[in-house]
Scaffold this motif. Sequence first.
Motif, short mmCIF file in Angstrom:
data_model
loop_
_atom_site.label_atom_id
_atom_site.label_comp_id
_atom_site.label_asym_id
_atom_site.label_seq_id
_atom_site.Cartn_x
_atom_site.Cartn_y
_atom_site.Cartn_z
N THR A 62 -88.49 -10.61 1.55
CA THR A 62 -87.22 -10.83 0.84
C THR A 62 -87.12 -9.98 -0.41
OG1 THR A 62 -88.22 -12.67 -0.38
CG2 THR A 62 -87.08 -13.20 1.68
N THR A 63 -88.05 -9.03 -0.60
CA THR A 63 -88.08 -8.22 -1.81
C THR A 63 -87.33 -6.91 -1.67
OG1 THR A 63 -90.16 -7.19 -1.13
CG2 THR A 63 -90.31 -9.21 -2.46
N HIS A 64 -86.84 -6.58 -0.48
CA HIS A 64 -86.10 -5.33 -0.30
C HIS A 64 -85.08 -5.51 0.82
CE1 HIS A 64 -89.50 -4.92 2.60
NE2 HIS A 64 -88.53 -4.48 3.39
N LEU A 65 -84.16 -4.57 0.89
CA LEU A 65 -83.14 -4.55 1.93
C LEU A 65 -83.54 -3.60 3.04
CD1 LEU A 65 -79.93 -4.49 -0.31
CD2 LEU A 65 -81.09 -6.47 0.68
N ALA A 66 -82.79 -3.63 4.14
CA ALA A 66 -83.13 -2.79 5.28
C ALA A 66 -83.04 -1.31 4.95
CB ALA A 66 -82.20 -3.13 6.45
N GLU A 80 -76.55 -15.02 15.58
CA GLU A 80 -77.12 -16.13 14.82
C GLU A 80 -78.40 -15.70 14.11
OE1 GLU A 80 -77.46 -19.79 16.84
OE2 GLU A 80 -75.59 -19.56 17.96
N ARG A 81 -79.17 -14.83 14.75
CA ARG A 81 -80.39 -14.33 14.09
C ARG A 81 -80.02 -13.52 12.84
NH1 ARG A 81 -83.07 -11.20 18.81
NH2 ARG A 81 -81.29 -11.81 20.06
N LYS A 82 -79.00 -12.67 12.96
CA LYS A 82 -78.58 -11.87 11.81
C LYS A 82 -78.02 -12.76 10.71
CE LYS A 82 -77.64 -7.50 14.19
NZ LYS A 82 -76.59 -6.49 14.52
N ALA A 83 -77.28 -13.78 11.11
CA ALA A 83 -76.73 -14.69 10.11
C ALA A 83 -77.84 -15.41 9.35
CB ALA A 83 -75.79 -15.70 10.77
N PHE A 84 -78.91 -15.79 10.06
CA PHE A 84 -80.04 -16.46 9.40
C PHE A 84 -80.70 -15.53 8.40
CE2 PHE A 84 -84.61 -17.40 9.29
CZ PHE A 84 -84.57 -18.70 8.83
N LEU A 85 -80.92 -14.26 8.78
CA LEU A 85 -81.55 -13.31 7.86
C LEU A 85 -80.66 -13.06 6.64
CD1 LEU A 85 -82.93 -10.69 10.42
CD2 LEU A 85 -84.17 -12.56 9.35
N LYS A 86 -79.35 -12.98 6.87
CA LYS A 86 -78.44 -12.72 5.76
C LYS A 86 -78.40 -13.88 4.78
CE LYS A 86 -73.65 -11.41 4.79
NZ LYS A 86 -72.32 -11.11 5.39
N GLU A 87 -78.39 -15.11 5.30
CA GLU A 87 -78.33 -16.28 4.42
C GLU A 87 -79.58 -16.41 3.56
OE1 GLU A 87 -77.68 -19.64 6.83
OE2 GLU A 87 -75.62 -19.08 7.40
N ASN A 88 -80.71 -15.92 4.06
CA ASN A 88 -81.97 -16.11 3.34
C ASN A 88 -82.49 -14.84 2.71
OD1 ASN A 88 -82.75 -19.05 4.11
ND2 ASN A 88 -82.14 -18.10 6.03
N GLY A 89 -81.68 -13.76 2.73
CA GLY A 89 -82.06 -12.54 2.04
C GLY A 89 -83.28 -11.85 2.63
N ILE A 90 -83.50 -11.98 3.94
CA ILE A 90 -84.66 -11.37 4.59
C ILE A 90 -84.27 -10.00 5.11
CG2 ILE A 90 -86.38 -11.67 6.42
CD1 ILE A 90 -85.89 -14.66 6.28
N CYS A 91 -85.16 -9.06 5.05
CA CYS A 91 -84.91 -7.68 5.49
C CYS A 91 -84.51 -7.64 6.95
CB CYS A 91 -86.16 -6.83 5.26
SG CYS A 91 -86.01 -5.13 5.88
N PHE A 92 -83.43 -6.94 7.27
CA PHE A 92 -82.93 -6.85 8.63
C PHE A 92 -83.79 -5.93 9.50
CE2 PHE A 92 -79.47 -9.16 7.22
CZ PHE A 92 -78.55 -9.39 8.23
N LYS A 93 -84.67 -5.16 8.89
CA LYS A 93 -85.45 -4.19 9.67
C LYS A 93 -86.83 -4.72 10.05
CE LYS A 93 -86.92 0.66 9.62
NZ LYS A 93 -86.98 1.92 8.84
N CYS A 94 -87.56 -5.21 9.05
CA CYS A 94 -88.93 -5.67 9.34
C CYS A 94 -89.03 -7.18 9.51
CB CYS A 94 -89.88 -5.21 8.25
SG CYS A 94 -89.52 -5.93 6.62
N CYS A 95 -88.04 -7.95 9.03
CA CYS A 95 -88.04 -9.41 9.13
C CYS A 95 -89.27 -10.03 8.48
CB CYS A 95 -87.94 -9.88 10.58
SG CYS A 95 -86.45 -9.36 11.41
N SER A 96 -89.81 -9.37 7.44
CA SER A 96 -91.07 -9.85 6.88
C SER A 96 -91.04 -9.97 5.36
CB SER A 96 -92.22 -8.91 7.27
OG SER A 96 -92.34 -8.84 8.68
N ARG A 109 -78.85 -12.22 -5.40
CA ARG A 109 -79.35 -10.87 -5.17
C ARG A 109 -80.15 -10.37 -6.37
NH1 ARG A 109 -77.90 -7.06 -1.52
NH2 ARG A 109 -76.25 -8.45 -0.78
N ALA A 110 -79.71 -10.80 -7.55
CA ALA A 110 -80.42 -10.31 -8.74
C ALA A 110 -81.81 -10.92 -8.88
CB ALA A 110 -79.60 -10.61 -9.99
N MET A 111 -82.05 -12.07 -8.22
CA MET A 111 -83.33 -12.76 -8.36
C MET A 111 -84.28 -12.44 -7.22
SD MET A 111 -82.92 -14.31 -11.18
CE MET A 111 -84.37 -15.38 -11.14
N ARG A 112 -83.87 -11.54 -6.30
CA ARG A 112 -84.74 -11.29 -5.15
C ARG A 112 -86.03 -10.59 -5.54
NH1 ARG A 112 -80.29 -9.24 -0.62
NH2 ARG A 112 -79.28 -11.24 -0.35
N ASN A 113 -85.96 -9.77 -6.56
CA ASN A 113 -87.14 -9.00 -6.95
C ASN A 113 -88.05 -9.75 -7.91
OD1 ASN A 113 -86.26 -6.83 -5.42
ND2 ASN A 113 -85.00 -6.02 -7.11
#
Length: 598
Positions: A268-272, A250-266, A189-193
């Motif tokens: 990895t630099t921010h959260l939903a 499964e879609r949510k699990a994929f986004l969570k594992e890869n740190g992808i935003c749950f809202k825009c799916c576009s 999480r610390a390296m996402r930005n």
Amino acid sequence: MSDIARELNLNPSEELDLLTKWLGRESTEHVRRIRSVHVANPALGLQLVWERLEESYGSPEVIERALFVRLENFPKFSNKDPQKLRELGDLLTELNSAKSEGYLPGLSYLDTTRGVNPIVEKLPYSLQEKWLAKGSQYKEQHYVSFPPFAYFTDFICGEARRRNDPSFSLTPTPSKTSIQYPKYEQPERAMRNVKRHISTHKTDVDVNRWTSQSDCSSFKPDDIGKQCPIHQKPHPLKKCRGFRSKPLEERKAFLKENGICFKCCSSTTHLAKNCKVALKCSECDSEDHVAALHPGPPPWGTENKNSPSQYGGEGEGPGSAVTSRCTEVCSRGQSFRSCSKICLVKVYPKAHPDRATNVYILLDDQSNRSLARSEFFDLFQIKGSHSPYTLRTCAGVTETSGRRATGFIAESLDGKMNVMLPTLIECNHMPDNRSEIPTPEVAQHHGHLKSIAHMIPCLDPDAQILVLLGRDVLQVHKVREQRNGPHSAPYAQRLDLGWVVVGNVCLGSAHKPTTVATYRTSVLENGRPSLLTPCPNQLQVKERFSSKIQNATSLRSVRHDSSVFDDCNLGNTIFQSTKDDDQISSSTAPKQSGTSTQ
């Protein structure tokens, strides 16, 4: 062991030898030390050994401590490990048995909330919620501060039995078109930005399995919105059809594992919660998620003539997409659904309302008697003797026998109506199709039934269809209120025991029937119905007789009456026997030119 030694006529020295050989390491040391002190008196040494073993391992405090240690060391488990639930049920059964014998007073601690709650914390979340409902219901019905430990043990053992039933074990079958998510590493999480470029060697992608030697860490933070991390194709993840076709969890699990935003799916630099992208779901017009995270099946058909390896699962192949509204009620992959008169009620003996149990009752006015399955008799521990009776169905007449149950009351779930049930006859030939049970979802998807959807109880997974009520209790069949709709739409009726929905509840009629819920499937040549398919190579001969010999049982039993043969033609009497068959007769020929031959 001392009883066995007496039966074998062992002396104290031999018994001490056996104890030294077969006891554990710690207990064997006790035996050796005491035996070395009383070498000259083995009998006294044996007596002291048994006293030491009873003091060290047989006292109630030691047994209680050992049982509680086993209970505390039992690991927490999930829904995916039903075998652990069975092991926990066996341990609780052992504790309950020791507690019921009365020589371990410390086990009474298990009858309190402090004793049961640590065990409940080891259960999966779904079972914790289920126990909360069961325990609260028990407190309200029995007016106690907390359910007894025996009730909790029965709850755990019942769930373990159901979840380990091989009839309902779901083993995933691999398919050629199945799609699995890659096991990408979770970025810190610390390296996402931190924006950094990582170069990798280009590798082939197996689209059917969504696996690759590269992972999401090879993308820039903004590349998720341009290139799919699953198929390595130039389409964004939020428009990936393969991603959209998977279940929502499964879609949510994929986004969570890869740190992808749950809202825009576009990105990895921010959260939903920090996403400021203006979006709108194209399927439900929601502003909280994109179409890639819309719950439910995708709007396009599941089959595509284009090869997924050619287009990465994204190609637009020829042919139109088909949307089936039937899946909203019938669920995907099932045949069409039809509901019948089945009510969820409480059934209990007249003298014991505290034993009320939820069961489904089938209302059938074509039956002249009320029936109950064997599980009903076992549930209420009805022994009795088996009495014979005749069962007449579409499949024929059957002579069978069963127990009788009397003195039971059926009460509606709201408690406003209760009906005294007639004598119930044990019969296991009742229909048991749970898909015919009306549910609120069925009424919710039909406009003329929406107003009563909240009055239909949700499907109870623990209640079974155990009772069939026939015409011997007319009160439950009388309609107090009704909801009609179009000619082909289902209708609802309010009976004394609750609302029922009758008819085919499919929305689009897109299913083909796979089974027929009837005993009569074919009719034999003799007019009798049968469950078996008649032989197609059957040869049947029908004989036709004149009116005067039609009632004869066989050709040889017909009386030798000449008047009968006068009326019969040659086709019907050519094989007829007469009294003159053995006599020599003259040949007869037609007359020619005034001459005859004899």
